[in-house]
Design an enzyme around this catalytic site. Structure first.
Site, PDB file in Angstrom:
ATOM      1  N   ASP A 229      -2.756  -1.569 -11.054  1.00  0.00           N
ATOM      2  CA  ASP A 229      -3.920  -1.001 -10.387  1.00  0.00           C
ATOM      3  C   ASP A 229      -3.782   0.501 -10.190  1.00  0.00           C
ATOM      4  O   ASP A 229      -2.684   1.066 -10.288  1.00  0.00           O
ATOM      5  CB  ASP A 229      -4.138  -1.666  -9.030  1.00  0.00           C
ATOM      6  CG  ASP A 229      -4.852  -3.005  -9.150  1.00  0.00           C
ATOM      7  OD1 ASP A 229      -5.336  -3.320 -10.255  1.00  0.00           O
ATOM      8  OD2 ASP A 229      -4.928  -3.730  -8.148  1.00  0.00           O
TER       9      ASP A 229
ATOM     10  N   LYS B 157      -9.315  -0.013 -10.598  1.00  0.00           N
ATOM     11  CA  LYS B 157     -10.700   0.090 -10.151  1.00  0.00           C
ATOM     12  C   LYS B 157     -10.743   1.057  -8.975  1.00  0.00           C
ATOM     13  O   LYS B 157      -9.930   0.958  -8.062  1.00  0.00           O
ATOM     14  CB  LYS B 157     -11.246  -1.270  -9.700  1.00  0.00           C
ATOM     15  CG  LYS B 157     -11.404  -2.308 -10.798  1.00  0.00           C
ATOM     16  CD  LYS B 157     -11.884  -3.624 -10.218  1.00  0.00           C
ATOM     17  CE  LYS B 157     -12.083  -4.664 -11.285  1.00  0.00           C
ATOM     18  NZ  LYS B 157     -13.247  -4.374 -12.149  1.00  0.00           N
TER      19      LYS B 157
ATOM     20  N   THR C  29      -0.459  -5.735   3.146  1.00  0.00           N
ATOM     21  CA  THR C  29      -1.834  -5.278   3.000  1.00  0.00           C
ATOM     22  C   THR C  29      -2.078  -4.004   3.801  1.00  0.00           C
ATOM     23  O   THR C  29      -1.333  -3.680   4.739  1.00  0.00           O
ATOM     24  CB  THR C  29      -2.810  -6.385   3.429  1.00  0.00           C
ATOM     25  OG1 THR C  29      -4.137  -6.005   3.058  1.00  0.00           O
ATOM     26  CG2 THR C  29      -2.739  -6.651   4.929  1.00  0.00           C
TER      27      THR C  29
ATOM     28  N   PRO D  22       0.831  -1.201   0.000  1.00  0.00           N
ATOM     29  CA  PRO D  22       0.000   0.000   0.000  1.00  0.00           C
ATOM     30  C   PRO D  22       0.866   1.252   0.000  1.00  0.00           C
ATOM     31  O   PRO D  22       1.612   1.511   0.938  1.00  0.00           O
ATOM     32  CB  PRO D  22      -0.770  -0.121   1.323  1.00  0.00           C
ATOM     33  CG  PRO D  22       0.192  -0.844   2.220  1.00  0.00           C
ATOM     34  CD  PRO D  22       1.073  -1.708   1.357  1.00  0.00           C
TER      35      PRO D  22
ATOM     36  N   MET E  22     -11.535   0.055   1.898  1.00  0.00           N
ATOM     37  CA  MET E  22     -12.323   0.852   0.949  1.00  0.00           C
ATOM     38  C   MET E  22     -13.391   1.661   1.673  1.00  0.00           C
ATOM     39  O   MET E  22     -14.558   1.718   1.283  1.00  0.00           O
ATOM     40  CB  MET E  22     -12.955  -0.062  -0.112  1.00  0.00           C
ATOM     41  CG  MET E  22     -11.913  -0.774  -0.972  1.00  0.00           C
ATOM     42  SD  MET E  22     -12.595  -2.090  -2.005  1.00  0.00           S
ATOM     43  CE  MET E  22     -12.709  -3.439  -0.810  1.00  0.00           C
TER      44      MET E  22
END
Length: 263
Positions: A37, A58, A119, A14, A171
């Protein structure tokens, strides 16, 4: 089985480029084509400057590349190129639609491998100096998505089930108000600690501490930024006890040196 095409799914971590693993960086440097991404660091291009880079990102509530298109691009380029990298933010296996892409490659007989990455939950915990698990009081962690279309019969947002001592919601940047309502509807105690971190792993990261009763206040501070929300045991700030002086440490150091000298 196609012996020429090969796809490596790589977790970019990240945020900042240097959060990628050594293995991920090595495979990325060998790539002919990179499907990347939206939230991957542009600096990663320096690792594969000769590769063809294709944006297939996305973003919630924004224009995004359809999953069927991504699957087709993976298959097409793997059949034409020896080395394809699917570069995903964070870890490929955490809310990364990994299984759908693996299935598309399996159906086409294309070999692949997955390289894990850091993550967002881990990055947020590290950046705020607090452990996701805690001895005695925080033995379990659940990873959830804050993006949900599930509602009650009355049309309200569905409550948040409590699966673990620490719940982490991904998210959540545009879902903070809805998440606050869902926490309240789920009966979380009002004083449950909540930590909100936006753009974890980046130089402009923001972090704020709240409770289940006040987390809606984070919506203004973190507006328009990708965010991860930690609720429960792992959200509480770590209690770090520092020595009042350096004397005990110095004494321990001298004792250790004496043992090394054989005294």
């Amino acid at each position: 089985m196609n012996k020429t095409g090969h796809v490596a799914f790589i977790g970019a971590g990240p945020g900042a480029a240097d959060l990628i693993t050594v293995r991920g960086a090595r495979l990325l440097a060998q790539a002919d084509v990179v499907l990347f991404d939206a939230l991957t660091d542009p600096a990663l291009r320096q690792l594969a400057p000769a590769a063809r880079w294709l944006h297939v990102g996305k973003r919630g509530f924004e224009n995004s590349t359809a999953q069927a298109t991504i699957n087709a691009l993976l298959v097409r380029h793997a059949q034409r190129a020896a080395r394809v990298v699917r570069l995903k933010g964070g870890d490929p296996s955490v809310f990364g639609r990994l299984e759908e892409e693996l299935q598309a490659l399996a159906d086409a007989g294309i070999a692949c491998e997955v390289v894990p990455g850091i993550t967002a939950a881990s990055a947020a915990a590290a950046a705020t100096l607090r452990p996701l698990t805690r001895r005695g009081g925080g033995r379990s962690v659940s990873l959830n998505t804050a993006m949900t279309a599930v509602t009650t019969q009355a049309g309200d947002a569905a409550p948040v089930a409590r699966h673990a001592d620490t719940e982490v919601f991904y998210m959540a940047g545009k879902q903070l108000l809805a998440l606050a309502r869902r926490l309240a509807a789920s009966g979380w105690p009002a004083d449950t600690p909540v930590c909100v971190v936006s753009r974890a792993g980046w130089g402009d990261m923001l972090a704020s501490d709240h409770t289940a009763a006040t987390v809606a206040q984070a919506a203004v501070l973190h507006a328009g930024r990708p965010a991860v929300v930690t609720v429960g045991a792992g959200a509480a700030p770590a209690v770090l006890q520092r020595p009042a002086s350096c004397e005990p440490l110095q004494a321990a150091t001298e004792a250790g040196r004496a043992i090394d000298r054989g005294f």
